[in-house]
Scaffold this active site. Structure first.
Site, PDB file in Angstrom:
ATOM      1  N   LYS A 238      34.976  34.742  48.533  1.00 55.36           N
ATOM      2  CA  LYS A 238      34.231  35.943  48.164  1.00 55.36           C
ATOM      3  C   LYS A 238      34.647  36.352  46.752  1.00 55.36           C
ATOM      4  O   LYS A 238      35.677  36.977  46.541  1.00 55.36           O
ATOM      5  CB  LYS A 238      34.489  37.109  49.137  1.00 55.36           C
ATOM      6  CG  LYS A 238      33.385  38.151  49.003  1.00 55.36           C
ATOM      7  CD  LYS A 238      33.835  39.576  49.195  1.00 55.36           C
ATOM      8  CE  LYS A 238      34.613  40.161  48.083  1.00 55.36           C
ATOM      9  NZ  LYS A 238      33.902  40.358  46.788  1.00 55.36           N
TER      10      LYS A 238
ATOM     11  N   GLU B 204      47.995  37.353  44.374  1.00 48.96           N
ATOM     12  CA  GLU B 204      48.129  37.137  42.920  1.00 48.96           C
ATOM     13  C   GLU B 204      47.607  38.407  42.268  1.00 48.96           C
ATOM     14  O   GLU B 204      46.392  38.611  42.163  1.00 48.96           O
ATOM     15  CB  GLU B 204      47.281  35.928  42.481  1.00 48.96           C
ATOM     16  CG  GLU B 204      47.725  34.584  43.046  1.00 48.96           C
ATOM     17  CD  GLU B 204      48.933  33.998  42.315  1.00 48.96           C
ATOM     18  OE1 GLU B 204      49.486  34.656  41.425  1.00 48.96           O
ATOM     19  OE2 GLU B 204      49.319  32.868  42.671  1.00 48.96           O
TER      20      GLU B 204
ATOM     21  N   CYS C 268      45.431  38.908  33.531  1.00 51.41           N
ATOM     22  CA  CYS C 268      46.586  39.396  34.300  1.00 51.41           C
ATOM     23  C   CYS C 268      47.891  39.194  33.546  1.00 51.41           C
ATOM     24  O   CYS C 268      48.824  39.959  33.729  1.00 51.41           O
ATOM     25  CB  CYS C 268      46.628  38.716  35.661  1.00 51.41           C
ATOM     26  SG  CYS C 268      46.632  36.926  35.563  1.00 51.41           S
TER      27      CYS C 268
ATOM     28  N   GLU D 294      48.938  49.244  34.605  1.00 51.21           N
ATOM     29  CA  GLU D 294      48.093  48.185  34.042  1.00 51.21           C
ATOM     30  C   GLU D 294      46.841  48.836  33.446  1.00 51.21           C
ATOM     31  O   GLU D 294      46.123  49.560  34.142  1.00 51.21           O
ATOM     32  CB  GLU D 294      47.711  47.196  35.151  1.00 51.21           C
ATOM     33  CG  GLU D 294      47.113  45.921  34.602  1.00 51.21           C
ATOM     34  CD  GLU D 294      46.755  44.909  35.688  1.00 51.21           C
ATOM     35  OE1 GLU D 294      46.358  45.312  36.794  1.00 51.21           O
ATOM     36  OE2 GLU D 294      46.855  43.705  35.403  1.00 51.21           O
TER      37      GLU D 294
HETATM   38  P1  NAD Z   1      39.978  44.319  42.554  1.00 58.06           P
HETATM   39  O1  NAD Z   1      41.236  44.383  43.339  1.00 58.06           O
HETATM   40  O2  NAD Z   1      39.199  45.545  42.346  1.00 58.06           O
HETATM   41  O3  NAD Z   1      38.961  43.268  43.207  1.00 58.06           O
HETATM   42  C1  NAD Z   1      39.349  41.933  43.447  1.00 58.06           C
HETATM   43  C2  NAD Z   1      38.531  41.393  44.600  1.00 58.06           C
HETATM   44  O4  NAD Z   1      38.841  42.136  45.773  1.00 58.06           O
HETATM   45  C3  NAD Z   1      37.014  41.502  44.423  1.00 58.06           C
HETATM   46  O5  NAD Z   1      36.409  40.354  44.952  1.00 58.06           O
HETATM   47  C4  NAD Z   1      36.661  42.727  45.261  1.00 58.06           C
HETATM   48  O6  NAD Z   1      35.340  42.707  45.742  1.00 58.06           O
HETATM   49  C5  NAD Z   1      37.646  42.569  46.404  1.00 58.06           C
HETATM   50  N1  NAD Z   1      37.934  43.813  47.128  1.00 58.06           N
HETATM   51  C6  NAD Z   1      37.944  45.077  46.641  1.00 58.06           C
HETATM   52  N2  NAD Z   1      38.254  45.952  47.618  1.00 58.06           N
HETATM   53  C7  NAD Z   1      38.454  45.226  48.745  1.00 58.06           C
HETATM   54  C8  NAD Z   1      38.791  45.556  50.080  1.00 58.06           C
HETATM   55  N3  NAD Z   1      38.992  46.813  50.463  1.00 58.06           N
HETATM   56  N4  NAD Z   1      38.904  44.553  50.968  1.00 58.06           N
HETATM   57  C9  NAD Z   1      38.702  43.264  50.610  1.00 58.06           C
HETATM   58  N5  NAD Z   1      38.387  42.883  49.344  1.00 58.06           N
HETATM   59  C10 NAD Z   1      38.266  43.855  48.424  1.00 58.06           C
HETATM   60  O7  NAD Z   1      40.381  43.643  41.163  1.00 58.06           O
HETATM   61  P2  NAD Z   1      39.451  43.432  39.900  1.00 58.06           P
HETATM   62  O8  NAD Z   1      39.279  44.759  39.230  1.00 58.06           O
HETATM   63  O9  NAD Z   1      38.261  42.633  40.293  1.00 58.06           O
HETATM   64  O10 NAD Z   1      40.351  42.473  38.993  1.00 58.06           O
HETATM   65  C11 NAD Z   1      41.305  42.909  38.083  1.00 58.06           C
HETATM   66  C12 NAD Z   1      42.694  42.786  38.686  1.00 58.06           C
HETATM   67  O11 NAD Z   1      42.955  41.429  39.059  1.00 58.06           O
HETATM   68  C13 NAD Z   1      43.786  43.142  37.698  1.00 58.06           C
HETATM   69  O12 NAD Z   1      44.768  43.906  38.347  1.00 58.06           O
HETATM   70  C14 NAD Z   1      44.354  41.783  37.289  1.00 58.06           C
HETATM   71  O13 NAD Z   1      45.672  41.833  36.802  1.00 58.06           O
HETATM   72  C15 NAD Z   1      44.232  41.032  38.572  1.00 58.06           C
HETATM   73  N6  NAD Z   1      44.258  39.586  38.361  1.00 58.06           N
HETATM   74  C16 NAD Z   1      45.366  38.892  38.766  1.00 58.06           C
HETATM   75  C17 NAD Z   1      45.456  37.520  38.543  1.00 58.06           C
HETATM   76  C18 NAD Z   1      46.681  36.737  38.955  1.00 58.06           C
HETATM   77  O14 NAD Z   1      46.588  35.518  39.024  1.00 58.06           O
HETATM   78  N7  NAD Z   1      47.816  37.368  39.213  1.00 58.06           N
HETATM   79  C19 NAD Z   1      44.385  36.857  37.922  1.00 58.06           C
HETATM   80  C20 NAD Z   1      43.268  37.598  37.530  1.00 58.06           C
HETATM   81  C21 NAD Z   1      43.220  38.961  37.762  1.00 58.06           C
END
Ligand code: NAD
Length: 504
Positions: free
Chosen positions: A186, A261, A295, A393
């Site tokens: 997803k 992650e 990230c 962040e």
């Molecule tokens: P997010 O947590 O808002 O969303 C990530 C995913 O989770 C999306 O697919 C979203 O639809 C899903 N999601 C949201 N709420 C959910 C819930 N209640 N239940 C299940 N799934 C849910 O993150 P974002 O804003 O899309 O991405 C940015 C973040 O990702 C930043 O914090 C960044 O640092 C992190 N990131 C980490 C890595 C890593 O490898 N450590 C890599 C890329 C991004």
């Protein structure tokens, strides 16, 4: 580029303004509430589609059950050959996939080209592992032959973010299928299209239908429903710390494990003895590439007191040559913030930083396009580590420069963070470089470099940056169950009903 995008999508489904789920080898529509994707450049509506509903998750689950039997029924060599063909297929479609990523995910086309090539590399890398994921024979102190095998988990759920959609898709899909699993993926509701095309192309390259299913929808609806599906054996989540906690809680209720992650606030440490020209370029790449939406961004710039002012000015001045603008332009080096919600967060954090007393160094930083679009000027703030802008962040092109006295001070500031994703040190003193690398709490650390990562090398976080590892052999272990098999070899075995040594 819109016309090119439309022509590419028409090869998959008719209505180019919408997005389909890819389930069991078919493109199907959800029935949930409307999801809208906007251009980050001019804020126009690009695409919209119905959220994936429970019936889509159910279809994906059934398709995955069938497909994983077919996949595991192949020899390890045959699975590897299919994965090599997927890599080749992605390379054949590199230009199309980059256009799709740039148009539908607001990613600068230059970056999209690089990331698609990385995804092909990921499938090729793990193709080579399928017949090398062999077990062990353990020299146990009994008359048994004891061997260990690695087996697939079954069906795994992957949930990925909007900042690197195709990259995180390949990053998690390749090891999961190399280890023999089926996947329900997803992606972010804001950026699903490139992941759907990767799955479709993988099937064209010979992957069993339904081994990879991609669900287009919200996290709190489709994501949560997928975690609840009884067949899911593990959740691999890439995203924000706040969502990561929710995912871990739902998974714990089901008694299944997670890999998280998550985000970071990485310290990029510059000593006075560093090659300062290189360190300036490194500091810029660390935060301004991808408009800071990475990230591992070097969002805290720790600079030794003796060179603090001079170094901050140099970073700000050198950055004025960036070409900032429309992600669809091949000239663009730094694009806009991906979406309205994230734009509001970045601008709010800038206001908070100024209110806390952080000072913007503005001698040289370029200006973003005026008018519409989620553009944020690359910003270097002089601040302190206790400020919110240094602890939270921001996930935008904003770096906080913090002075330090000496080695111990640098390490203390670097580790004064709830995160532990990455970090770097710039110095010509090799002993100091290793001391700092050893003591900074981070899953990835660079010496006189920044941001280099590769699918062969493990990646993951310390602290609130998450747990579990991706890439390399560590990812294969995450996607496998370990089985220990005991074979009695004694001519007259003695039965041992305790945990002690065999008495035979
Ligand atoms: P997010 O947590 O808002 O969303 C990530 C995913 O989770 C999306 O697919 C979203 O639809 C899903 N999601 C949201 N709420 C959910 C819930 N209640 N239940 C299940 N799934 C849910 O993150 P974002 O804003 O899309 O991405 C940015 C973040 O990702 C930043 O914090 C960044 O640092 C992190 N990131 C980490 C890595 C890593 O490898 N450590 C890599 C890329 C991004």
């Amino acid at each position: 580029m819109k016309e090119q995008y439309n022509a590419i999508i028409r090869q998959y489904w008719d209505d180019v303004k919408t997005v389909k789920n890819f389930v069991g080898g078919e493109f199907v529509s959800g029935k949930g509430s409307k999801v809208v994707i906007h251009s980050a450049h001019d804020e126009s509506e690009l695409l919209s589609y119905p959220d994936a509903d429970a019936s889509i998750i159910d279809m994906a689950d059934k398709a995955a059950q069938l497909a994983r039997k077919a996949w595991w029924g192949l020899t390890a060599q045959a699975r590897g050959q299919v994965m090599f063909r997927i890599g080749a297929k992605l390379r054949d479609n590199l230009e199309d996939l980059a256009i799709v990523e740039a148009y539908s995910s607001n990613k600068p086309i230059r970056d999209a080209n690089v990331e698609v090539a990385k995804v092909a590399e990921m499938f090729e890398y793990y193709a080579g592992w399928t017949d090398k994921l062999h077990g062990d024979v353990i020299p146990v102190p009994t008359s048994h032959l004891n061997y260990v095998t690695y087996q697939p988990l079954g069906t795994v759920l992957q949930i990925t973010p909007w900042n690197a959609p195709i990259f995180t898709c390949g990053w998690q899909l390749a090891p999961a299928i190399a280890a023999g699993n089926a996947v329900i993926l997803k992606p972010s509701e804001l950026t699903p299209v490139s992941s759907i095309l990767v799955a479709a192309l993988a099937e064209q390259a010979g992957l069993p239908k339904g081994l990879i299913n991609v669900i287009a929808g919200y996290g709190h609806t489709a994501g949560q429903a997928a975690i609840q599906n009884a067949d899911i054996r593990k959740v691999v989540f890439v995203g924000s710390p706040a969502t990561g906690k929710k995912i871990a809680m739902t998974s714990a209720e089901r008694g299944i494990p997670c890999v998280l992650e998550l985000g970071g606030k990485s310290a990029n440490i510059v000593f006075e003895d560093a090659d300062l020209d290189l360190a300036v370029r490194g500091a810029q790449a660390a935060i301004f590439a991808g408009a800071g939406q990475s990230c591992v961004s070097g969002s805290r710039l720790l600079v030794q007191e003796s060179i603090y002012n001079e170094f901050c000015t140099a970073v700000a001045q050198a950055a004025k040559h960036f070409i900032i603008g429309d992600p669809l332009s091949v000239e663009t080096q730094v694009g806009p913030i991906n979406n309205a919600k994230q734009y509001a967060h970045v601008t709010k954090m800038l206001d908070v930083a100024k209110a806390e007393g952080a000072k913007v160094v503005d001698n040289g930083l370029p200006s973003v396009p005026e008018g519409t679009g989620f553009y944020v000027n690359p910003t270097l703030l002089k601040g302190r580590n206790s400020m919110a802008c240094a602890q939270e962040e921001i996930f935008g092109p904003v770096v906080v420069a913090i002075p330090f006295k000496d080695e111990d001070d640098a390490i203390a500031i670097a580790n004064d963070s709830r995160f532990g994703l990455a970090g770097a040190v710039w110095t010509k003193d090799v002993g100091r470089a290793h001391r700092i690398a050893d003591q900074v709490k981070a899953g990835t650390f660079w010496i006189n470099s920044y941001k280099t990562i590769n699918v062969a090398s493990p990646f993951g976080g310390f602290g609130d940056s998450g747990y579990g590892r991706s890439s390399g052999i560590d990812a294969l272990r995450e996607y496998s169950e370990v089985k220990s098999v005991w074979v009695e070899t004694a001519r007259t075995p003695a039965m041992n009903f305790g945990y002690g040594a065999n008495l035979g």
